[in-house]
Motif scaffolding. Structure first.
Motif, short mmCIF file in Angstrom:
data_model
loop_
_atom_site.label_atom_id
_atom_site.label_comp_id
_atom_site.label_asym_id
_atom_site.label_seq_id
_atom_site.Cartn_x
_atom_site.Cartn_y
_atom_site.Cartn_z
N THR A 26 0.77 -1.28 -0.01
CA THR A 26 -0.08 -0.01 -0.04
C THR A 26 0.88 1.10 -0.07
O THR A 26 1.91 1.10 0.33
N PHE A 27 0.22 2.22 -0.49
CA PHE A 27 0.95 3.64 -0.48
C PHE A 27 1.57 3.68 1.03
O PHE A 27 2.69 4.10 1.43
N ARG A 28 0.76 3.75 2.00
CA ARG A 28 1.07 3.81 3.57
C ARG A 28 2.36 3.01 3.79
O ARG A 28 3.31 3.31 4.58
N GLU A 29 2.29 1.56 3.35
CA GLU A 29 3.47 0.84 3.79
C GLU A 29 4.90 1.44 3.03
O GLU A 29 5.83 1.28 3.61
N ILE A 30 4.65 1.78 1.88
CA ILE A 30 5.81 2.28 1.24
C ILE A 30 6.36 3.74 1.77
O ILE A 30 7.36 3.88 2.24
N MET A 31 5.26 4.56 2.44
CA MET A 31 5.67 5.59 2.83
C MET A 31 6.24 5.58 4.20
O MET A 31 7.38 6.37 4.63
N ASP A 32 5.94 4.60 5.01
CA ASP A 32 6.50 3.94 6.10
C ASP A 32 7.89 3.55 6.08
O ASP A 32 8.68 3.72 6.82
N VAL A 33 8.15 2.88 5.10
CA VAL A 33 9.40 2.28 4.79
C VAL A 33 10.34 3.60 4.44
O VAL A 33 11.56 3.70 4.99
N ALA A 34 9.70 4.37 3.59
CA ALA A 34 10.69 5.50 3.27
C ALA A 34 11.00 6.34 4.68
O ALA A 34 12.16 6.72 4.68
N LYS A 35 9.92 6.57 5.63
CA LYS A 35 10.10 7.50 6.63
C LYS A 35 11.35 6.44 7.70
O LYS A 35 12.37 7.34 8.17
N ASP A 36 11.12 5.40 8.03
CA ASP A 36 11.47 4.67 9.15
C ASP A 36 12.92 3.98 8.56
O ASP A 36 13.79 4.14 9.42
N GLU A 37 12.99 3.60 7.42
CA GLU A 37 14.14 2.93 6.96
C GLU A 37 15.09 3.81 6.11
O GLU A 37 16.19 3.71 6.32
N TRP A 38 14.35 4.57 5.08
CA TRP A 38 15.35 5.34 4.35
C TRP A 38 15.49 6.93 4.90
O TRP A 38 16.31 7.75 4.43
N LYS A 39 14.83 7.06 5.87
CA LYS A 39 14.86 8.37 6.56
C LYS A 39 14.37 9.47 5.80
O LYS A 39 15.08 10.54 5.83
N LYS A 40 13.67 9.30 5.01
CA LYS A 40 13.03 10.27 4.35
C LYS A 40 11.80 10.98 4.76
O LYS A 40 10.78 10.32 5.17
N GLU A 41 11.43 12.41 4.78
CA GLU A 41 10.62 12.89 5.22
C GLU A 41 9.76 13.56 4.03
O GLU A 41 9.64 15.04 3.87
N TRP A 42 9.29 12.55 3.45
CA TRP A 42 8.38 13.26 2.35
C TRP A 42 7.17 13.65 2.66
O TRP A 42 6.47 12.98 3.51
N LYS A 43 6.59 14.26 1.90
CA LYS A 43 5.08 14.72 1.76
C LYS A 43 4.28 13.60 1.04
O LYS A 43 5.24 13.12 0.19
N VAL A 44 3.05 13.35 1.15
CA VAL A 44 2.45 12.45 0.41
C VAL A 44 2.52 12.82 -1.10
O VAL A 44 2.94 11.77 -1.79
N GLN A 45 2.63 14.07 -1.59
CA GLN A 45 2.73 14.44 -3.16
C GLN A 45 3.89 14.01 -3.60
O GLN A 45 4.16 13.56 -4.68
#
Length: 125
Positions: A26-45
């Motif tokens: 899911t979008f949320r799962e990918i966003m969580d990996v980006a934040k937690d593992e890749w240390k990315k502070e992305w906006k949804v957009q």
């Protein structure tokens, strides 16, 4: 040298995740990996832009999830299939789809090693 196979660093990172998971995410799962593992502070957009780009390239597909309000994303090809397609495109663009020109560029002004010559002979049989 980092091998991106025609993708940006971030596009490759997302694809590596989808290839490793071997399941829709899911979008949320990918966003969580980006934040937690890749240390990315992305906006949804931001993530949406990357995912849309990968969809336009034909790398991934999105489908509405039955279990969450988010889309699920999955790879449309394996990493090996993508590398093969990318390599064929590179040979076409860079060497006019000529195997001879590719080999010529590969060996440069030198000669093929005995091992490389034997491997080439096996491929040509």
């Amino acid at each position: 040298m980092k091998k991106n196979y025609g993708l940006t660093n971030t596009e490759l990172q997302i694809m590596e995740l989808l290839w490793a998971e071997k399941r829709p995410m899911t979008f949320r799962e990918i966003m969580d990996v980006a934040k937690d593992e890749w240390k990315k502070e992305w906006k949804v957009q931001t993530l949406n832009t990357f995912l849309n780009g990968l969809q336009k390239m034909g790398m991934i597909r999105a489908e509405r999830s039955t279990s969450s309000p988010y889309n699920e994303y999955y790879a449309l090809c394996t990493k090996e299939q993508h590398i093969h397609k990318w390599t064929k495109e590179m040979v076409e663009v860079c060497y006019g789809n000529s195997f001879g020109r590719l080999v010529s560029a590969f060996i440069g002004d030198g000669k093929l090693s005995k091992e490389d010559a034997e491997e080439l002979k096996k491929l040509l049989k």
